[in-house]
Design an enzyme around this catalytic site. Structure first.
Site, short mmCIF file in Angstrom:
data_model
loop_
_atom_site.label_atom_id
_atom_site.label_comp_id
_atom_site.label_asym_id
_atom_site.label_seq_id
_atom_site.Cartn_x
_atom_site.Cartn_y
_atom_site.Cartn_z
N GLY A 86 -28.37 -56.03 21.49
CA GLY A 86 -29.17 -56.25 20.29
C GLY A 86 -28.31 -56.31 19.04
O GLY A 86 -27.08 -56.36 19.12
N GLY A 100 -26.26 -49.54 14.41
CA GLY A 100 -27.37 -48.66 14.04
C GLY A 100 -27.46 -47.48 15.01
O GLY A 100 -27.83 -46.37 14.62
N GLY A 101 -27.09 -47.72 16.25
CA GLY A 101 -27.10 -46.65 17.26
C GLY A 101 -25.75 -45.96 17.37
O GLY A 101 -25.57 -45.08 18.22
N GLU A 107 -19.17 -51.42 21.68
CA GLU A 107 -19.87 -52.71 21.72
C GLU A 107 -18.90 -53.85 21.39
O GLU A 107 -18.90 -54.89 22.05
CB GLU A 107 -21.04 -52.70 20.73
CG GLU A 107 -22.17 -51.77 21.16
CD GLU A 107 -23.26 -51.59 20.11
OE1 GLU A 107 -24.34 -51.15 20.51
OE2 GLU A 107 -23.03 -51.87 18.93
C1 5RP Z 1 -26.31 -49.92 18.54
C2 5RP Z 1 -26.55 -51.29 18.07
C3 5RP Z 1 -27.88 -51.90 18.38
O1 5RP Z 1 -27.68 -53.11 19.05
C4 5RP Z 1 -28.62 -52.15 17.12
O2 5RP Z 1 -28.71 -50.92 16.39
C5 5RP Z 1 -30.03 -52.68 17.38
O3 5RP Z 1 -30.80 -51.71 17.99
P1 5RP Z 1 -32.31 -51.94 18.36
O4 5RP Z 1 -32.36 -52.91 19.48
O5 5RP Z 1 -32.80 -50.55 18.74
O6 5RP Z 1 -33.02 -52.44 17.12
O7 5RP Z 1 -25.73 -51.93 17.46
O8 5RP Z 1 -25.07 -49.42 18.10
#
Ligand code: 5RP
Length: 222
Positions: A86, A100-101, A107
């Site tokens: 994502g 965000g995660g 990644e």
């Molecule tokens: C995690 C990321 C995720 O891909 C990004 O935060 C999107 O997350 P979601 O699919 O929960 O909206 O980069 O580090």
């Protein structure tokens, strides 16, 4: 259609990019989780996966899907066939904000080790310029003050993500309030700062294909 249902739809659409018998790179987050659940339905058709975080590895194993270390996988194949993940935002050039995660470093590594990056998002992630979503930066803890002052000079407001440690034992600084007109340049500039491990701009490792869920179907940008 709810946002959750859109995530499910786009995750299923990504199965079309999974090459039989190959090792698949798998991202982190709620949309990537939907992809993991979809991948479980065809798990006997792939050799295995490489996970971009501990939490993703755990979910994959929970489905009985083999998880390889990236080093082991890349000793068997030149590159992983595809990386599916994502994003927090994407712009018209397919530059991304991710992290965000908090899994941005792994990644970026797994994306770099893959032939193709297929990014799965819902329409809320589409922007003209990156920056509305806080830009995550993974930082070695001893460089916190140094990087905070540099990040505050970018024109936004930097904040340490409270109570969060990355899988690599580092901290995350989030920078809010940016309008990123030259994503590649900012990614490069931040890469030069000592103590920054990775920044959440994925321009060098931008998406090759973006699958975007909308209430009326999945739109492909390639
Ligand atoms: C995690 C990321 C995720 O891909 C990004 O935060 C999107 O997350 P979601 O699919 O929960 O909206 O980069 O580090």
């Amino acid at each position: 259609m709810t946002q959750d249902e859109m995530k499910e739809e786009v995750a299923k659409a990504a199965l079309a990019y999974v090459i039989e018998g190959s090792i698949v790179g798998v991202g982190t987050g709620s949309t990537a989780n939907k992809f993991i659940d979809a991948l479980a339905t065809i798990k006997d058709k792939i050799k295995g996966t490489v996970a971009s975080s501990e939490v993703t590895a755990e979910r994959l194993r929970g489905h009985g899907i083999p998880v390889f270390e990236l080093n082991d996988a890349l000793s068997q194949v030149n590159k992983l066939s595809v990386y599916i993940d994502g994003a927090d935002e994407f712009d018209p050039q397919k530059n991304l904000t991710k992290g965000g995660g908090g899994a941005l470093t792994r990644e970026k590594i797994v994306a770099a080790g893959s032939e193709k990056f297929v990014c799965i998002v819902d329409e809320s992630k589409q922007v003209d310029f990156l920056g509305a979503f806080p830009l995550p930066i993974e930082v070695i803890p001893m460089a916190e003050t140094l990087v905070m002052s540099i990040a505050n000079n970018l024109g936004g407001k930097a904040q340490v993500r409270e109570g969060f440690t990355t899988d690599n034992g580092n901290i995350i600084i989030d920078v809010t309030g940016l309008t990123i007109k030259n994503a590649r340049q900012l990614e490069d500039d931040l890469n030069e700062v000592p103590g920054i491990v990775t920044n959440g701009i994925f321009s060098h490792q931008g998406a090759d294909v973006i699958l975007m869920a909308t209430p009326t179907g999945v739109v492909t940008f390639d």
